[in-house]
Motif scaffolding. Structure first.
Motif, mmCIF file in Angstrom:
data_model
loop_
_atom_site.group_PDB
_atom_site.id
_atom_site.type_symbol
_atom_site.label_atom_id
_atom_site.label_comp_id
_atom_site.label_asym_id
_atom_site.label_seq_id
_atom_site.Cartn_x
_atom_site.Cartn_y
_atom_site.Cartn_z
ATOM 1 N N ASP A 21 0.830 -1.198 0.000
ATOM 2 C CA ASP A 21 0.000 0.000 0.000
ATOM 3 C C ASP A 21 0.871 1.257 0.000
ATOM 4 O OD1 ASP A 21 -2.709 1.362 0.464
ATOM 5 O OD2 ASP A 21 -1.547 2.057 2.182
ATOM 6 N N ALA A 24 2.457 1.790 -3.273
ATOM 7 C CA ALA A 24 1.526 1.668 -4.400
ATOM 8 C C ALA A 24 2.081 0.679 -5.415
ATOM 9 C CB ALA A 24 1.267 3.027 -5.048
ATOM 10 N N TRP A 143 -11.184 -8.693 -3.482
ATOM 11 C CA TRP A 143 -9.876 -8.244 -3.019
ATOM 12 C C TRP A 143 -8.804 -9.015 -3.773
ATOM 13 C CZ3 TRP A 143 -8.998 -4.440 0.612
ATOM 14 C CH2 TRP A 143 -10.157 -3.906 1.188
ATOM 15 N N SER A 147 -5.545 -4.535 -5.239
ATOM 16 C CA SER A 147 -6.302 -3.729 -4.281
ATOM 17 C C SER A 147 -5.375 -2.808 -3.485
ATOM 18 C CB SER A 147 -7.077 -4.635 -3.320
ATOM 19 O OG SER A 147 -8.007 -5.416 -4.018
ATOM 20 N N LEU A 148 -4.125 -3.232 -3.267
ATOM 21 C CA LEU A 148 -3.171 -2.403 -2.528
ATOM 22 C C LEU A 148 -2.874 -1.121 -3.298
ATOM 23 C CD1 LEU A 148 -0.668 -5.229 -1.493
ATOM 24 C CD2 LEU A 148 -2.593 -4.297 -0.160
ATOM 25 N N ARG A 149 -2.635 -1.272 -4.579
ATOM 26 C CA ARG A 149 -2.316 -0.123 -5.443
ATOM 27 C C ARG A 149 -3.523 0.802 -5.586
ATOM 28 N NH1 ARG A 149 1.625 1.381 -8.935
ATOM 29 N NH2 ARG A 149 1.092 1.929 -11.055
ATOM 30 N N GLY A 151 -6.105 0.976 -3.569
ATOM 31 C CA GLY A 151 -6.416 1.559 -2.266
ATOM 32 C C GLY A 151 -5.522 2.732 -1.930
ATOM 33 N N PHE A 152 -4.228 2.613 -2.288
ATOM 34 C CA PHE A 152 -3.323 3.743 -2.061
ATOM 35 C C PHE A 152 -3.802 4.969 -2.831
ATOM 36 C CE2 PHE A 152 -0.086 6.364 -4.007
ATOM 37 C CZ PHE A 152 0.471 6.952 -2.893
#
Length: 197
Positions: A21, A24, A143, A147-149, A151-152
Motif C-alpha cells: 500500500d 503503491a 480483493w 487492491s493495494l495499489r 487503495g493507495f
C-alpha cells in the motif's frame, strides 16, 4: 486485516499489505524486492522498486506511520529482525514460510523441484495473501493483489494529495488514465463539484 500477524508468515503478510500500500506497488513489484532494496533512514524506509511498466527503478520514500500498529516501517523492521534471527540477511524479502515456520522449504511435484529455490513468493501467491487476509477479516467485495495499489490511490486522493504527486509516488506516468480509473467513487459526495455552487 493485521490481527494475528505474530508468526513469521504473519509478519511477512503484514509487510506485504502495508508496504504494498505505502509504495503503491503491484504484487509483481513487491515479490521482486530483495532485502538490499530496503534501506532505513531516520525518516523511514527508502524502497527501491522496479516499476516494470515504466522499465525503471524508483526509490520510494516510506515514512513512519502515525499508528504503530499499521506502520509499514515498523512492520518491515520486525520482519527483517525475524528473518535475520533465521539467518536470512540476503535474498528475497517475501519468501515462502510453511506452517512450521520454516523459510523457503523445498517444493516438489512428482519428485521434481518446483518453485524458486530461494523461496521467493510468486506474484500469484502474494495476491492470494491479500485475498485470504481480506476474507479472513470479513471484508466483502473482490480483493486482489491490485487492491493495494488501488487503495493507495484512493486514500491519497481523499487525503487531498494531487494526482501528480500520487502518480509519481506510485510509478504512474503523468496524466495516466489508469490512475484516474483507480480512484473510488467514495469521493462522489465528499468532494462533489456541485457543493458550494
Amino acid at each position: 486485516m493485521l490481527r494475528g500477524c505474530n508468526t513469521l508468515a504473519g509478519k511477512r503478510d503484514a509487510v506485504l499489505l502495508l508496504l504494498g500500500d505505502a509504495c503503491a506497488a503491484r504484487v509483481s513489484e513487491l515479490v521482486a524486492l530483495d532485502l538490499g532494496d530496503l534501506v532505513e533512514s531516520e525518516d523511514g524506509l527508502l524502497v527501491t522498486v522496479y516499476r516494470r511498466k515504466l522499465k525503471r527503478h524508483d526509490e520510494v520514500a516510506v515514512p513512519y506511520g502515525s499508528n504503530p500498529a499499521t506502520c509499514p516501517v515498523r512492520a518491515t523492521r520486525a520482519l527483517l529482525a525475524a528473518l535475520a534471527a533465521e539467518a536470512r540477511t540476503a535474498g528475497p524479502v517475501f519468501v515462502r514460510v510453511d506452517r512450521h515456520g520454516r523459510i523457503a522449504p523445498p517444493l516438489t511435484r512428482r519428485g521434481q523441484t518446483i518453485g524458486a529455490t530461494d523461496g521467493r513468493l510468486t506474484a500469484q501467491a502474494a495476491a492470494d495473501i491479500v485475498t485470504r487476509t481480506a476474507n479472513r477479516a470479513g471484508y466483502t467485495g473482490k480483493w486482489t493483489g491490485h487492491s493495494l495499489r488501488r487503495g493507495f490511490a484512493t486514500a491519497a486522493r481523499r487525503a487531498g494529495h494531487t494526482l501528480e504527486r500520487i502518480g509519481r509516488h506510485g510509478g504512474w506516468a503523468d496524466g495516466s488514465r489508469a490512475l484516474l480509473g483507480y480512484l473510488e467513487e467514495g469521493d462522489r459526495w465528499e468532494r462533489n463539484p456541485v457543493a458550494g455552487l
